[in-house]
Design a protein around this motif. Structure first.
Motif, PDB file in Angstrom:
ATOM      1  N   GLN A  17       1.147  -1.466   0.227  1.00 65.32           N
ATOM      2  CA  GLN A  17       0.073  -0.136  -0.197  1.00 65.32           C
ATOM      3  C   GLN A  17       0.626   1.381   0.069  1.00 65.32           C
ATOM      4  O   GLN A  17       2.218   1.382   0.617  1.00 65.32           O
ATOM      5  CB  GLN A  17      -1.003  -0.161   1.021  1.00 65.32           C
ATOM      6  CG  GLN A  17      -1.836  -0.834   1.480  1.00 65.32           C
ATOM      7  CD  GLN A  17      -3.317  -0.006   0.725  1.00 65.32           C
ATOM      8  OE1 GLN A  17      -3.425   0.695  -0.152  1.00 65.32           O
ATOM      9  NE2 GLN A  17      -4.056  -1.456   0.088  1.00 65.32           N
ATOM     10  N   ASP A  60       2.276  -6.506   2.385  1.00 63.58           N
ATOM     11  CA  ASP A  60       2.717  -4.973   4.488  1.00 63.58           C
ATOM     12  C   ASP A  60       3.118  -5.623   5.331  1.00 63.58           C
ATOM     13  O   ASP A  60       3.279  -4.673   6.301  1.00 63.58           O
ATOM     14  CB  ASP A  60       1.639  -4.106   4.274  1.00 63.58           C
ATOM     15  CG  ASP A  60       2.261  -2.869   2.390  1.00 63.58           C
ATOM     16  OD1 ASP A  60       2.677  -2.332   3.088  1.00 63.58           O
ATOM     17  OD2 ASP A  60       0.743  -2.717   2.452  1.00 63.58           O
ATOM     18  N   GLU A  65       4.251  -3.370  13.466  1.00 68.86           N
ATOM     19  CA  GLU A  65       3.663  -2.371  14.030  1.00 68.86           C
ATOM     20  C   GLU A  65       2.429  -2.466  14.046  1.00 68.86           C
ATOM     21  O   GLU A  65       1.312  -1.756  14.529  1.00 68.86           O
ATOM     22  CB  GLU A  65       4.157  -1.320  14.296  1.00 68.86           C
ATOM     23  CG  GLU A  65       3.931   0.107  15.294  1.00 68.86           C
ATOM     24  CD  GLU A  65       4.770   0.743  14.992  1.00 68.86           C
ATOM     25  OE1 GLU A  65       5.372   1.955  15.469  1.00 68.86           O
ATOM     26  OE2 GLU A  65       4.366   2.002  13.573  1.00 68.86           O
ATOM     27  N   ASP A  66       1.379  -2.167  12.809  1.00 65.83           N
ATOM     28  CA  ASP A  66       0.457  -1.855  12.525  1.00 65.83           C
ATOM     29  C   ASP A  66      -1.048  -2.940  13.429  1.00 65.83           C
ATOM     30  O   ASP A  66      -1.714  -2.747  13.229  1.00 65.83           O
ATOM     31  CB  ASP A  66       0.047  -1.220  10.960  1.00 65.83           C
ATOM     32  CG  ASP A  66       0.999  -0.310  10.602  1.00 65.83           C
ATOM     33  OD1 ASP A  66       1.091   0.868  11.337  1.00 65.83           O
ATOM     34  OD2 ASP A  66       1.519  -0.108   9.407  1.00 65.83           O
ATOM     35  N   ARG A  85      -4.955  -5.192   4.858  1.00 68.96           N
ATOM     36  CA  ARG A  85      -3.799  -5.816   5.823  1.00 68.96           C
ATOM     37  C   ARG A  85      -4.536  -6.174   6.918  1.00 68.96           C
ATOM     38  O   ARG A  85      -3.666  -6.526   8.014  1.00 68.96           O
ATOM     39  CB  ARG A  85      -3.215  -4.268   5.892  1.00 68.96           C
ATOM     40  CG  ARG A  85      -1.981  -3.784   5.496  1.00 68.96           C
ATOM     41  CD  ARG A  85      -1.716  -2.276   6.056  1.00 68.96           C
ATOM     42  NE  ARG A  85      -0.878  -3.651   6.369  1.00 68.96           N
ATOM     43  CZ  ARG A  85       0.453  -2.918   7.233  1.00 68.96           C
ATOM     44  NH1 ARG A  85       1.034  -1.575   7.886  1.00 68.96           N
ATOM     45  NH2 ARG A  85       0.952  -3.181   8.468  1.00 68.96           N
ATOM     46  N   GLY A 114       0.584   2.567  13.715  1.00 65.10           N
ATOM     47  CA  GLY A 114       1.298   3.140  13.504  1.00 65.10           C
ATOM     48  C   GLY A 114       0.749   4.806  13.958  1.00 65.10           C
ATOM     49  O   GLY A 114       1.919   5.676  13.889  1.00 65.10           O
ATOM     50  N   ARG A 130      -6.491   5.487   8.551  1.00 69.51           N
ATOM     51  CA  ARG A 130      -6.152   4.618   8.464  1.00 69.51           C
ATOM     52  C   ARG A 130      -7.274   4.661  10.131  1.00 69.51           C
ATOM     53  O   ARG A 130      -7.545   2.904  10.647  1.00 69.51           O
ATOM     54  CB  ARG A 130      -4.881   3.998   9.503  1.00 69.51           C
ATOM     55  CG  ARG A 130      -4.047   4.273   8.180  1.00 69.51           C
ATOM     56  CD  ARG A 130      -4.667   2.556   6.697  1.00 69.51           C
ATOM     57  NE  ARG A 130      -3.836   3.304   5.004  1.00 69.51           N
ATOM     58  CZ  ARG A 130      -2.016   2.552   5.725  1.00 69.51           C
ATOM     59  NH1 ARG A 130      -2.233   1.702   5.912  1.00 69.51           N
ATOM     60  NH2 ARG A 130      -2.051   2.573   3.933  1.00 69.51           N
ATOM     61  N   HIS A 160       0.193   8.018   9.419  1.00 68.94           N
ATOM     62  CA  HIS A 160       0.503   7.644  10.463  1.00 68.94           C
ATOM     63  C   HIS A 160       1.258   8.930  11.293  1.00 68.94           C
ATOM     64  O   HIS A 160       1.649   9.209  11.311  1.00 68.94           O
ATOM     65  CB  HIS A 160       1.606   6.141  11.193  1.00 68.94           C
ATOM     66  CG  HIS A 160       0.047   5.523  10.064  1.00 68.94           C
ATOM     67  ND1 HIS A 160       1.483   4.286  10.056  1.00 68.94           N
ATOM     68  CD2 HIS A 160      -0.711   4.571  10.260  1.00 68.94           C
ATOM     69  CE1 HIS A 160       0.863   3.355   8.942  1.00 68.94           C
ATOM     70  NE2 HIS A 160      -0.620   3.427  10.052  1.00 68.94           N
ATOM     71  N   ALA A 241       8.658   1.566   0.180  1.00 66.74           N
ATOM     72  CA  ALA A 241       6.364   1.127   0.872  1.00 66.74           C
ATOM     73  C   ALA A 241       6.477   1.630   1.673  1.00 66.74           C
ATOM     74  O   ALA A 241       5.188   0.910   2.464  1.00 66.74           O
ATOM     75  CB  ALA A 241       7.247  -1.055   1.401  1.00 66.74           C
ATOM     76  N   GLU A 242       7.230   3.042   2.175  1.00 63.87           N
ATOM     77  CA  GLU A 242       6.403   4.598   3.232  1.00 63.87           C
ATOM     78  C   GLU A 242       6.150   3.326   4.343  1.00 63.87           C
ATOM     79  O   GLU A 242       5.531   3.928   5.316  1.00 63.87           O
ATOM     80  CB  GLU A 242       5.008   4.144   3.304  1.00 63.87           C
ATOM     81  CG  GLU A 242       4.752   5.475   3.449  1.00 63.87           C
ATOM     82  CD  GLU A 242       3.156   6.318   2.710  1.00 63.87           C
ATOM     83  OE1 GLU A 242       2.074   5.568   1.498  1.00 63.87           O
ATOM     84  OE2 GLU A 242       2.547   7.219   3.344  1.00 63.87           O
ATOM     85  N   CYS A 247       7.831   0.417  12.366  1.00 64.80           N
ATOM     86  CA  CYS A 247       7.021   0.195  11.509  1.00 64.80           C
ATOM     87  C   CYS A 247       7.362  -1.652  11.951  1.00 64.80           C
ATOM     88  O   CYS A 247       6.733  -2.389  11.576  1.00 64.80           O
ATOM     89  CB  CYS A 247       6.396   0.203  10.705  1.00 64.80           C
ATOM     90  SG  CYS A 247       7.887   0.651   9.574  1.00 64.80           S
TER      91      CYS A 247
HETATM   92  C1  CIR Z   1       0.956   0.982   4.685  1.00 59.76           C
HETATM   93  O1  CIR Z   1       0.674   2.039   3.432  1.00 59.76           O
HETATM   94  O2  CIR Z   1      -0.058  -0.002   5.060  1.00 59.76           O
HETATM   95  C2  CIR Z   1       2.724   0.390   4.724  1.00 59.76           C
HETATM   96  N1  CIR Z   1       3.232   0.492   3.026  1.00 59.76           N
HETATM   97  C3  CIR Z   1       3.069   1.220   5.016  1.00 59.76           C
HETATM   98  C4  CIR Z   1       2.913   0.862   6.579  1.00 59.76           C
HETATM   99  C5  CIR Z   1       4.019   1.631   8.280  1.00 59.76           C
HETATM  100  N2  CIR Z   1       3.616   1.600   8.961  1.00 59.76           N
HETATM  101  C6  CIR Z   1       4.383   1.919  10.206  1.00 59.76           C
HETATM  102  O3  CIR Z   1       4.826   3.219   9.630  1.00 59.76           O
HETATM  103  N3  CIR Z   1       3.869   1.849  10.977  1.00 59.76           N
END
Ligand code: CIR
Length: 263
Positions: A17, A60, A65-66, A85, A114, A130, A160, A241-242, A247
């Protein structure tokens, strides 16, 4: 003293994502090496690292962490804000369930780990794409019996809350004022990111040490000037991947009460 739950990089990471980052080719083998170095750095800083195997189904899933929050008293399965996710956390929750009593955010609530920043008994939660209001309210209700206060924090232009602010020392936060209003953090000393390093507010704090991306030299200088001991890691492929540094792990204090001793 600390246990870190991590998960190997998914072979499907390139299908991750993305919200605020342009898609760029990800070198997955390089991401794996960077992630291995991240885990090794956690170990060097005193963490007992439990690494779960990669899952090709969930691009992902390295961003553990998420999917769950860990407190000394309980863990909470979060119900991530994007559907892709929502089911990636099974192995993480199984592992965490052995270490803490497990609570859960239920539909229609959504919450990404996050977005949750704990500082002592204060828990700050980002109002993001989110994490919705029901997620915030449920978190408040789940944590109240354990003495935590939960505060919702407006933020903008980032994924986040912890993209915009993290704790870097006792009583000190690292903040990007362009992405989050610092008012809720008025009671803390604040170090601002260098304006040329917008993504630089995400740091992992482990006791007196901080684990930090290598690519923000100006903000790194500010942290070191404040007397903070910083270990750097290269996470450039995960950043595509952001992702960032918080995370990729769920941190638990090892000396906190194990499940078996909780009445
Ligand atoms: C997302 O968009 O969910 C993942 N590509 C990146 C999640 C990063 N999570 C975080 O910094 N806690």
């Amino acid at each position: 003293m600390w246990t870190a739950i991590t998960r190997e990089v998914s072979p499907a990471l390139a299908d991750c994502q993305l919200s605020f980052v342009e898609r760029d080719a990800i070198d997955v083998p390089r991401a794996r090496l960077q992630h291995a170095a991240y885990c090794a750095a956690l170990q060097t800083l005193g963490c007992d690292v439990i690494e779960l195997p990669a899952d090709a189904t969930f691009p992902d899933s390295v961003f553990v962490e998420d999917v769950a929050l860990a407190f000394d008293e309980v863990a909470i399965a979060t119900r991530p804000g994007v559907e892709s996710r929502r089911h990636e956390g099974v192995a993480v929750l199984e592992m965490l369930g052995d270490l803490r009593p497990m609570l859960r955010i239920e539909a229609p609530g959504t919450l990404d780990g996050g977005d949750v920043l704990r500082i002592g008994k204060r828990v700050f939660v980002g109002i993001s794409a989110r994490s919705n209001e029901s997620g915030h309210v449920q978190l408040r209700d789940l944590l109240a019996p354990h003495g935590y206060s939960v505060e919702s924090v407006p933020m903008r232009n980032c994924l986040h809350l912890k993209s915009a602010v993290t704790q870097v020392a006792a009583g000190t936060v690292l903040v990007n004022p362009a992405w989050v209003d610092a008012t809720p953090f008025a009671g803390y000393d604040r170090i601002e990111v260098d304006p040329s390093e917008q993504y630089a507010a995400n740091a992992v704090r482990l006791g007196d040490a901080v684990l930090y991306p290598a690519c923000f030299p100006r903000t790194l200088e500010r942290l070191r000037a404040a007397g903070i001991a910083v270990t750097t890691v290269d996470v450039s492929e995960l950043q595509k991947a952001e992702g960032a540094v918080t995370c990729c792990s769920i941190l638990l204090r090892s000396e906190a009460r194990p499940v078996a001793s909780v009445a």
